[in-house]
Design an enzyme around this catalytic site. Sequence first.
Site, PDB file in Angstrom:
ATOM      1  N   ASP A 142      38.669 104.198 -50.548  1.00 48.76           N
ATOM      2  CA  ASP A 142      37.934 103.350 -49.382  1.00 48.76           C
ATOM      3  C   ASP A 142      36.200 104.591 -49.037  1.00 48.76           C
ATOM      4  OD1 ASP A 142      37.220 103.405 -46.482  1.00 48.76           O
ATOM      5  OD2 ASP A 142      38.492 104.546 -45.808  1.00 48.76           O
ATOM      6  N   HIS A 173      38.223 106.776 -41.176  1.00 50.75           N
ATOM      7  CA  HIS A 173      37.512 106.832 -42.523  1.00 50.75           C
ATOM      8  C   HIS A 173      36.977 108.073 -42.667  1.00 50.75           C
ATOM      9  CE1 HIS A 173      38.785 102.528 -42.588  1.00 50.75           C
ATOM     10  NE2 HIS A 173      38.006 102.309 -41.537  1.00 50.75           N
TER      11      HIS A 173
END
Length: 588
Positions: free
Chosen positions: A226, A400
């Site tokens: 990610d 994130h």
Amino acid sequence: MEKEKNISTNQIIEKEDFEPFVFKQKEVQRKYIKTESPTKVFALGGLEEIGKNTYCIEHENEIIMIDAGVKFPDDSMLGINAVIPDYSYLKENESKIKALFITHGHEDHIGGIHYLVKQVNIPVIYAPELAAALIRDRLKEHKLTDKTIVKEYVADDIWATKNLRVSYAALNHSIPDAFGILVETPNGNIFSTGDYKFDWSPLGHFAELSKLASMGDKGIELLMSDSTNAEVEGYTPGEKGIIENIDKLFLKAKGRIFITTFASNVHRIQQIVELANKYDKKVVILGRSIERIIKIIRQMGHLKINDKMFIKANDIDKYPANKIMIISTGSQGEPMAALSRIATNRHQSISIIPGDTVIFSSSPIPGNRADVEILINRLTRIGANVIESSPNNRIHTSGHASQEEQKLLFTLLRPNYFMPMHGEFRMLKKHIETAESVNLRPGHGFVMANGDQLELLQGNAQIGKRVDADAIYVDGKDMTAHASNIIRERDILSKDGLISVVVSIDSQTNKLLCAPRIISRGSFYVKDSGNIISEAITIVTEAINEVLNSSKPTFGAIKKAIKQSLSPYIFKTKRRNPLIIPVILNKK
């Protein structure tokens, strides 16, 4: 003598080259099963973009997929419901597909499933508990429950075929049950993080750091990770601190509390409802997406709250203002969301009263800042006390990993090759730079585009041939890929309007029956442009007569001549490129 000995030692140190001690991680002994077939890795969505994450791993006659997401349309995609990947490669290789694995339950990872199973046979979908519940709910909504089988997995489950072996590692994110997926192949092990961060005091499960380190010791050939926060330095703050700050705002609020956040942020919604319960407030839910999430997490037992705590919007006036909390959609200033309608006094049941507190437990997505500011101004103007997240008042955090967490992941996994995913081009590029600052060998990072294939073979990686991976725009229920032309036409209509040219002809004699009629809508004001209309009629008449006097005067040729002759003239005089629609009336 002792003095002479010391002098001699110092002289030796000065003469030698002094090198500081550098700690190096233990070299990984990578193992491969002998094969001449490459393992192919590619994305149908999720590279150079945020959304529609869809990744595939192929070895000989076997394909597994990781996630099947959707991307929501931006302002330029007029009238489009969703953006999905082109599934044509999967359709062509349907017999190879063994399973679809889901990392977590966010829409950009599961929102494309009901589009996918309409076109491609997916034998089984493996997903964590919450994601599985959300997928089943969506398949039921679209009457697709008979198209595939949805099975749940837990952290220690293992799935295997002839060439591939899949296992899992729990990670942190803004939704319960987020996992990274390890795929063991003959050409080495591939690890995909899904969306992740490292939260040391998580609201859900802990990240399995020891399992990640063990995977690293066995050798990770390719890491897919990610990249959303690849440009953000430091660490991503944990969720627990955010909820503590929101708790303090609950204590300060004198009247009703409105709170808006991302419907996908399940941990946050769960904790907000529990805060309302703590302070004995009734809860009103405004927004179908949030209502759906709360319904499912209550069914699963993640939210043990009495039914009596929830009330309808129509019953809000039956309770004191300081006993009401309203969870609403609209954190991005969406015009049709509940909070925007409340701010413009268009909501049928609720309006702002002075003393209300509106908490934005979110951050504007790039491109939405202006809409959010307009919404905040409107709310403030009608008497609300609006509170946004700020460095001094953190009421929102990302789900994130930031750069330091990304470095930790590389320290644990020590991959041979790296393919950053889930990010714009600049994010993917920056993520490789971060990886190289830890332990990735220069040249072993690949910034890929959707459709690019990375081929792994016995310790080597190279770019292979592309597969079709264009974006498909879903217009209503249409998934034929023709919507791209429709978007272009809608864009022209919004900027330059349209001009309709009505022509009456006699196809028996190939003659114009009367002068063409020009109708303008959204292009320019006809009554103030008499000379332009007259000249346009003359130009179109000449072009039509030229076609009618030719050897093959077809309707198609007449329409083409009208467009080619009129378009340059309108642009020259009005600086517009309207959509030109010829209408031909034929005397029979």
